[in-house]
Scaffold this motif. Structure first.
Motif, PDB file in Angstrom:
ATOM      1  N   CYS A 190     -25.861  50.443 -13.869  1.00  0.00           N
ATOM      2  CA  CYS A 190     -26.370  49.335 -13.058  1.00  0.00           C
ATOM      3  C   CYS A 190     -26.452  48.014 -13.826  1.00  0.00           C
ATOM      4  N   CYS A 192     -23.984  44.879 -13.758  1.00  0.00           N
ATOM      5  CA  CYS A 192     -24.035  43.865 -12.702  1.00  0.00           C
ATOM      6  C   CYS A 192     -25.448  43.339 -12.466  1.00  0.00           C
ATOM      7  N   HIS A 193     -26.447  44.218 -12.581  1.00  0.00           N
ATOM      8  CA  HIS A 193     -27.795  43.832 -12.158  1.00  0.00           C
ATOM      9  C   HIS A 193     -28.599  43.105 -13.229  1.00  0.00           C
ATOM     10  N   GLY A 199     -21.807  38.979  -8.928  1.00  0.00           N
ATOM     11  CA  GLY A 199     -21.455  39.142  -7.524  1.00  0.00           C
ATOM     12  C   GLY A 199     -22.653  39.109  -6.592  1.00  0.00           C
ATOM     13  N   ARG A 220     -34.844  43.473  -0.221  1.00  0.00           N
ATOM     14  CA  ARG A 220     -34.113  44.737  -0.346  1.00  0.00           C
ATOM     15  C   ARG A 220     -35.094  45.897  -0.173  1.00  0.00           C
ATOM     16  N   LYS A 226     -36.155  47.167   3.189  1.00  0.00           N
ATOM     17  CA  LYS A 226     -35.299  48.073   3.966  1.00  0.00           C
ATOM     18  C   LYS A 226     -35.769  49.519   3.838  1.00  0.00           C
ATOM     19  N   ASN A 230     -27.363  53.136   0.544  1.00  0.00           N
ATOM     20  CA  ASN A 230     -26.444  52.030   0.299  1.00  0.00           C
ATOM     21  C   ASN A 230     -25.860  52.092  -1.110  1.00  0.00           C
ATOM     22  N   PHE A 244     -22.242  49.070  -1.170  1.00  0.00           N
ATOM     23  CA  PHE A 244     -22.822  48.056  -0.290  1.00  0.00           C
ATOM     24  C   PHE A 244     -22.221  46.694  -0.640  1.00  0.00           C
ATOM     25  N   ARG A 245     -21.404  46.162   0.254  1.00  0.00           N
ATOM     26  CA  ARG A 245     -20.722  44.873   0.023  1.00  0.00           C
ATOM     27  C   ARG A 245     -20.107  44.838  -1.380  1.00  0.00           C
ATOM     28  N   MET A 294     -21.094  45.977  -4.119  1.00  0.00           N
ATOM     29  CA  MET A 294     -21.414  47.077  -5.046  1.00  0.00           C
ATOM     30  C   MET A 294     -20.561  48.305  -4.763  1.00  0.00           C
ATOM     31  N   GLY A 299     -22.916  52.889  -7.359  1.00  0.00           N
ATOM     32  CA  GLY A 299     -23.250  51.879  -8.362  1.00  0.00           C
ATOM     33  C   GLY A 299     -22.480  52.138  -9.652  1.00  0.00           C
ATOM     34  N   SER A 300     -21.315  52.778  -9.514  1.00  0.00           N
ATOM     35  CA  SER A 300     -20.432  53.198 -10.606  1.00  0.00           C
ATOM     36  C   SER A 300     -21.056  54.264 -11.507  1.00  0.00           C
TER      37      SER A 300
HETATM   38  C1  HEC Z   1     -20.039  46.550 -10.141  1.00  0.00           C
HETATM   39  C2  HEC Z   1     -21.327  45.885 -10.021  1.00  0.00           C
HETATM   40  C3  HEC Z   1     -22.544  46.721  -9.680  1.00  0.00           C
HETATM   41  C4  HEC Z   1     -23.008  47.861 -10.287  1.00  0.00           C
HETATM   42  C5  HEC Z   1     -22.410  48.591 -11.479  1.00  0.00           C
HETATM   43  C6  HEC Z   1     -24.229  48.225  -9.599  1.00  0.00           C
HETATM   44  N1  HEC Z   1     -24.492  47.340  -8.593  1.00  0.00           N
HETATM   45 FE1  HEC Z   1     -26.037  47.446  -7.266  1.00  0.00          FE
HETATM   46  N2  HEC Z   1     -25.362  45.763  -6.361  1.00  0.00           N
HETATM   47  C7  HEC Z   1     -24.246  45.022  -6.739  1.00  0.00           C
HETATM   48  C8  HEC Z   1     -24.116  43.874  -5.863  1.00  0.00           C
HETATM   49  C9  HEC Z   1     -23.044  42.809  -5.962  1.00  0.00           C
HETATM   50  C10 HEC Z   1     -25.179  43.948  -4.937  1.00  0.00           C
HETATM   51  C11 HEC Z   1     -25.489  42.963  -3.802  1.00  0.00           C
HETATM   52  C12 HEC Z   1     -24.696  43.364  -2.582  1.00  0.00           C
HETATM   53  C13 HEC Z   1     -24.949  42.354  -1.483  1.00  0.00           C
HETATM   54  O1  HEC Z   1     -26.054  42.362  -0.916  1.00  0.00           O
HETATM   55  O2  HEC Z   1     -24.053  41.558  -1.203  1.00  0.00           O
HETATM   56  C14 HEC Z   1     -25.939  45.155  -5.275  1.00  0.00           C
HETATM   57  C15 HEC Z   1     -27.034  45.585  -4.556  1.00  0.00           C
HETATM   58  C16 HEC Z   1     -27.763  46.715  -4.851  1.00  0.00           C
HETATM   59  C17 HEC Z   1     -28.874  47.213  -4.078  1.00  0.00           C
HETATM   60  C18 HEC Z   1     -29.427  46.609  -2.797  1.00  0.00           C
HETATM   61  C19 HEC Z   1     -28.711  47.249  -1.628  1.00  0.00           C
HETATM   62  C20 HEC Z   1     -29.245  46.756  -0.311  1.00  0.00           C
HETATM   63  O3  HEC Z   1     -29.216  47.538   0.648  1.00  0.00           O
HETATM   64  O4  HEC Z   1     -29.679  45.605  -0.214  1.00  0.00           O
HETATM   65  C21 HEC Z   1     -29.344  48.345  -4.708  1.00  0.00           C
HETATM   66  C22 HEC Z   1     -30.487  49.221  -4.255  1.00  0.00           C
HETATM   67  C23 HEC Z   1     -28.519  48.548  -5.868  1.00  0.00           C
HETATM   68  N3  HEC Z   1     -27.569  47.558  -5.927  1.00  0.00           N
HETATM   69  C24 HEC Z   1     -28.688  49.583  -6.763  1.00  0.00           C
HETATM   70  C25 HEC Z   1     -27.848  49.828  -7.847  1.00  0.00           C
HETATM   71  C26 HEC Z   1     -28.041  50.915  -8.776  1.00  0.00           C
HETATM   72  C27 HEC Z   1     -29.174  51.909  -8.718  1.00  0.00           C
HETATM   73  C28 HEC Z   1     -27.029  50.831  -9.684  1.00  0.00           C
HETATM   74  C29 HEC Z   1     -26.765  51.744 -10.883  1.00  0.00           C
HETATM   75  C30 HEC Z   1     -26.670  53.158 -10.621  1.00  0.00           C
HETATM   76  C31 HEC Z   1     -26.187  49.699  -9.307  1.00  0.00           C
HETATM   77  N4  HEC Z   1     -26.730  49.109  -8.198  1.00  0.00           N
HETATM   78  C32 HEC Z   1     -25.016  49.317  -9.956  1.00  0.00           C
HETATM   79  C33 HEC Z   1     -23.400  45.315  -7.782  1.00  0.00           C
HETATM   80  C34 HEC Z   1     -23.491  46.407  -8.614  1.00  0.00           C
END
Ligand code: HEC
Length: 127
Positions: free
Chosen positions: A50, A53-54, A59, A73, A76, A84, A89-90, A92, A96-97
């Motif tokens: 995570c 990106c986070h 993005g 978020r 929800k 998601n 999700f969009r 992501m 989350g890879s």
């Molecule tokens: C390749 C990039 C990337 C990785 C790696 C990533 N995320 Fe995300 N994530 C995003 C993006 C971009 C958004 C925003 C999407 C949007 O709302 O447009 C997001 C949004 C989210 C959301 C909000 C979803 C929603 O319904 O609003 C959650 C929860 C989340 N990520 C959890 C995780 C977790 C847990 C991990 C690791 C296991 C992770 N992400 C890894 C890019 C990533």
């Protein structure tokens, strides 16, 4: 690994010394000093997935520790957020890879990212 643990422990002891609420307010999440989970297993999972990106909001990802970004978020509901994450999700990618993560891992990772960095141990306390 040993160094990461030492850094976490150092952060923990520094955080324990700074109970001044005014200094806690100055602690803002930033891309240069990413917040990390206190739990070392969760920290390594986060760091390899995570965080890519986070930590910096790649993005438009909600930044870890940025309560305001996570609030809509979290509204929800956790089951939706976990769904998601699993389905993608969009911007992501699915899971989350993190292909090794289970639902419980996602729940802990999301709770960590949506929480106040001043309340977690890995935070650098600055001054
Ligand atoms: C390749 C990039 C990337 C990785 C790696 C990533 N995320 Fe995300 N994530 C995003 C993006 C971009 C958004 C925003 C999407 C949007 O709302 O447009 C997001 C949004 C989210 C959301 C909000 C979803 C929603 O319904 O609003 C959650 C929860 C989340 N990520 C959890 C995780 C977790 C847990 C991990 C690791 C296991 C992770 N992400 C890894 C890019 C990533």
């Amino acid at each position: 690994m040993r160094q990461i643990l030492a850094a976490l422990l150092l952060g923990l002891s520094l955080a324990a010394c700074s109970n001044d609420p005014s200094s806690a307010q100055q602690q803002k999440p930033s891309a240069t000093a990413p917040v990390m989970p206190a739990d070392s297993a969760l920290a390594s999972l986060y760091a390899s997935t995570c965080m890519a990106c986070h930590a910096a909001g790649i993005g438009d990802a909600p930044v870890a520790g940025d309560i305001a970004a996570w609030k809509p978020r979290m509204q929800k509901g956790m089951p939706t957020l976990i769904d998601n994450t699993i389905n993608g999700f969009r911007g992501m990618p699915p899971l989350g890879s993190c292909s090794d993560c289970g639902e419980e891992d996602f729940r802990e990772l999301i709770e960590f990212m949506a929480s106040d960095p001043a309340a977690t141990a890995g935070q650098e306390s600055g001054s």
